[in-house]
Design a protein around this motif. Sequence first.
Motif, PDB file in Angstrom:
ATOM      1  N   GLY A  18      42.580  37.237  65.789  1.00 48.86           N
ATOM      2  CA  GLY A  18      42.874  38.072  66.979  1.00 48.86           C
ATOM      3  C   GLY A  18      44.410  38.567  66.665  1.00 48.86           C
ATOM      4  N   PRO A  19      44.734  39.512  67.483  1.00 48.61           N
ATOM      5  CA  PRO A  19      45.956  40.266  67.038  1.00 48.61           C
ATOM      6  C   PRO A  19      47.019  39.119  67.270  1.00 48.61           C
ATOM      7  CG  PRO A  19      44.609  41.430  68.732  1.00 48.61           C
ATOM      8  CD  PRO A  19      43.901  40.011  68.597  1.00 48.61           C
ATOM      9  N   GLY A  20      47.847  39.392  66.376  1.00 50.68           N
ATOM     10  CA  GLY A  20      49.119  38.569  66.104  1.00 50.68           C
ATOM     11  C   GLY A  20      49.075  37.074  65.534  1.00 50.68           C
ATOM     12  N   GLU A  21      47.688  36.971  65.240  1.00 50.80           N
ATOM     13  CA  GLU A  21      47.451  35.533  64.700  1.00 50.80           C
ATOM     14  C   GLU A  21      47.118  35.753  63.155  1.00 50.80           C
ATOM     15  OE1 GLU A  21      47.220  32.694  66.762  1.00 50.80           O
ATOM     16  OE2 GLU A  21      47.957  33.759  68.107  1.00 50.80           O
ATOM     17  N   HIS A  22      47.666  34.743  62.454  1.00 53.40           N
ATOM     18  CA  HIS A  22      47.670  34.623  61.031  1.00 53.40           C
ATOM     19  C   HIS A  22      46.065  34.105  60.684  1.00 53.40           C
ATOM     20  CE1 HIS A  22      51.650  35.576  59.913  1.00 53.40           C
ATOM     21  NE2 HIS A  22      51.924  34.819  60.836  1.00 53.40           N
ATOM     22  N   LEU A  23      45.408  34.899  59.592  1.00 54.21           N
ATOM     23  CA  LEU A  23      44.227  34.239  58.914  1.00 54.21           C
ATOM     24  C   LEU A  23      44.705  33.504  57.473  1.00 54.21           C
ATOM     25  CD1 LEU A  23      41.193  34.041  58.932  1.00 54.21           C
ATOM     26  CD2 LEU A  23      40.968  36.215  58.024  1.00 54.21           C
ATOM     27  N   TRP A  24      44.920  32.169  57.771  1.00 52.31           N
ATOM     28  CA  TRP A  24      45.434  31.504  56.582  1.00 52.31           C
ATOM     29  C   TRP A  24      44.369  31.113  55.605  1.00 52.31           C
ATOM     30  CZ3 TRP A  24      50.328  31.567  56.802  1.00 52.31           C
ATOM     31  CH2 TRP A  24      51.092  31.773  58.032  1.00 52.31           C
ATOM     32  N   ILE A  25      44.771  31.316  54.382  1.00 55.82           N
ATOM     33  CA  ILE A  25      43.877  31.221  53.309  1.00 55.82           C
ATOM     34  C   ILE A  25      44.389  30.362  52.134  1.00 55.82           C
ATOM     35  CG2 ILE A  25      42.387  33.403  53.744  1.00 55.82           C
ATOM     36  CD1 ILE A  25      43.982  34.758  51.254  1.00 55.82           C
ATOM     37  N   ALA A  26      43.934  29.881  51.126  1.00 58.02           N
ATOM     38  CA  ALA A  26      44.448  29.503  49.935  1.00 58.02           C
ATOM     39  C   ALA A  26      43.812  30.052  48.795  1.00 58.02           C
ATOM     40  CB  ALA A  26      44.472  28.109  49.890  1.00 58.02           C
ATOM     41  N   THR A  27      44.583  30.834  47.817  1.00 57.52           N
ATOM     42  CA  THR A  27      44.054  31.407  46.683  1.00 57.52           C
ATOM     43  C   THR A  27      44.423  30.323  45.600  1.00 57.52           C
ATOM     44  OG1 THR A  27      46.030  32.565  46.203  1.00 57.52           O
ATOM     45  CG2 THR A  27      44.300  33.578  47.689  1.00 57.52           C
ATOM     46  N   LEU A  28      43.449  30.716  44.565  1.00 59.59           N
ATOM     47  CA  LEU A  28      43.609  29.973  43.286  1.00 59.59           C
ATOM     48  C   LEU A  28      43.363  30.805  42.131  1.00 59.59           C
ATOM     49  CD1 LEU A  28      44.132  27.117  42.112  1.00 59.59           C
ATOM     50  CD2 LEU A  28      41.709  26.737  42.192  1.00 59.59           C
ATOM     51  N   ALA A  29      44.311  31.024  41.008  1.00 66.45           N
ATOM     52  CA  ALA A  29      44.142  31.993  40.082  1.00 66.45           C
ATOM     53  C   ALA A  29      43.416  31.160  38.778  1.00 66.45           C
ATOM     54  CB  ALA A  29      44.969  32.765  39.856  1.00 66.45           C
ATOM     55  N   PHE A  30      42.431  32.020  38.156  1.00 67.41           N
ATOM     56  CA  PHE A  30      42.028  31.442  36.997  1.00 67.41           C
ATOM     57  C   PHE A  30      41.969  32.356  35.693  1.00 67.41           C
ATOM     58  CE2 PHE A  30      39.515  29.020  40.221  1.00 67.41           C
ATOM     59  CZ  PHE A  30      39.515  27.734  39.818  1.00 67.41           C
ATOM     60  N   ARG A  31      42.269  31.864  34.764  1.00 69.50           N
ATOM     61  CA  ARG A  31      42.245  32.780  33.518  1.00 69.50           C
ATOM     62  C   ARG A  31      40.899  32.849  32.933  1.00 69.50           C
ATOM     63  NH1 ARG A  31      46.251  34.275  30.304  1.00 69.50           N
ATOM     64  NH2 ARG A  31      47.677  32.609  31.119  1.00 69.50           N
ATOM     65  N   ILE A  32      40.676  34.315  32.656  1.00 70.86           N
ATOM     66  CA  ILE A  32      39.374  34.879  31.949  1.00 70.86           C
ATOM     67  C   ILE A  32      39.939  35.449  30.845  1.00 70.86           C
ATOM     68  CG2 ILE A  32      37.934  34.802  33.993  1.00 70.86           C
ATOM     69  CD1 ILE A  32      38.124  37.808  33.825  1.00 70.86           C
ATOM     70  N   SER A  33      38.987  35.418  29.660  1.00 68.51           N
ATOM     71  CA  SER A  33      39.309  36.284  28.369  1.00 68.51           C
ATOM     72  C   SER A  33      39.314  37.786  28.624  1.00 68.51           C
ATOM     73  CB  SER A  33      38.377  35.836  27.361  1.00 68.51           C
ATOM     74  OG  SER A  33      37.156  36.495  27.670  1.00 68.51           O
ATOM     75  N   ASP A  34      40.094  38.370  27.791  1.00 66.69           N
ATOM     76  CA  ASP A  34      40.220  39.925  27.869  1.00 66.69           C
ATOM     77  C   ASP A  34      38.625  40.621  27.431  1.00 66.69           C
ATOM     78  OD1 ASP A  34      41.449  42.427  27.888  1.00 66.69           O
ATOM     79  OD2 ASP A  34      40.495  42.613  26.002  1.00 66.69           O
ATOM     80  N   GLN A  35      37.711  39.660  26.745  1.00 65.22           N
ATOM     81  CA  GLN A  35      36.567  40.162  26.443  1.00 65.22           C
ATOM     82  C   GLN A  35      35.528  39.855  27.490  1.00 65.22           C
ATOM     83  OE1 GLN A  35      35.893  37.191  23.226  1.00 65.22           O
ATOM     84  NE2 GLN A  35      36.148  38.573  21.719  1.00 65.22           N
ATOM     85  N   MET A  36      35.833  38.945  28.273  1.00 65.59           N
ATOM     86  CA  MET A  36      35.018  38.748  29.774  1.00 65.59           C
ATOM     87  C   MET A  36      35.341  39.870  30.806  1.00 65.59           C
ATOM     88  SD  MET A  36      35.117  34.970  30.579  1.00 65.59           S
ATOM     89  CE  MET A  36      34.083  33.594  29.358  1.00 65.59           C
ATOM     90  N   ALA A  37      36.561  40.283  30.804  1.00 64.48           N
ATOM     91  CA  ALA A  37      37.195  41.256  31.539  1.00 64.48           C
ATOM     92  C   ALA A  37      36.534  42.631  31.146  1.00 64.48           C
ATOM     93  CB  ALA A  37      38.531  41.461  31.584  1.00 64.48           C
ATOM     94  N   ARG A  38      36.609  42.711  29.746  1.00 61.41           N
ATOM     95  CA  ARG A  38      36.225  44.143  29.158  1.00 61.41           C
ATOM     96  C   ARG A  38      34.637  44.264  29.601  1.00 61.41           C
ATOM     97  NH1 ARG A  38      38.525  46.772  25.542  1.00 61.41           N
ATOM     98  NH2 ARG A  38      39.580  45.134  24.777  1.00 61.41           N
TER      99      ARG A  38
END
Length: 89
Positions: A18-38
Motif C-alpha cells: 500500500g501507499p506509504g508502506e514499506h515492502l521489506w526484503i533481505a538481499t544476499l550477494a553471492f560471488r560468481i566467476s567472470d567466466q560464468m558472467a561472460r
Amino acid sequence: MIERIDAEAIAGRMKDPGPGEHLWIATLAFRISDQMARAMAEGRDPGEIIFDHESILTPPAPGCFKCEQPFSKRLYHRKCTGTMDLVGF
C-alpha cells in the motif's frame, strides 16, 4: 545450468503493501566467476552455479524494495516514498 526465472511470476508474488508502506526484503550477494558472467552475457549456459556459504559475498541485508533504502530504525518509522510502478517486470 541457469535457472530461468519467470518475471511475471515474481511480479505476481510481489504485492504492494500500500501507499506509504514499506515492502521489506533481505538481499544476499553471492560471488560468481567472470567466466560464468561472460557466458550468461553471451547467452550461453554458464554451467552449474552453486549458491553456498563459500560463495557468499555479503551478509543478508534488509531494506525496502520500493524505496530502495537500507533498513534502519529511522526508516522503519517513516512512510515509504517508493512505488511499485517502477518495478521492471
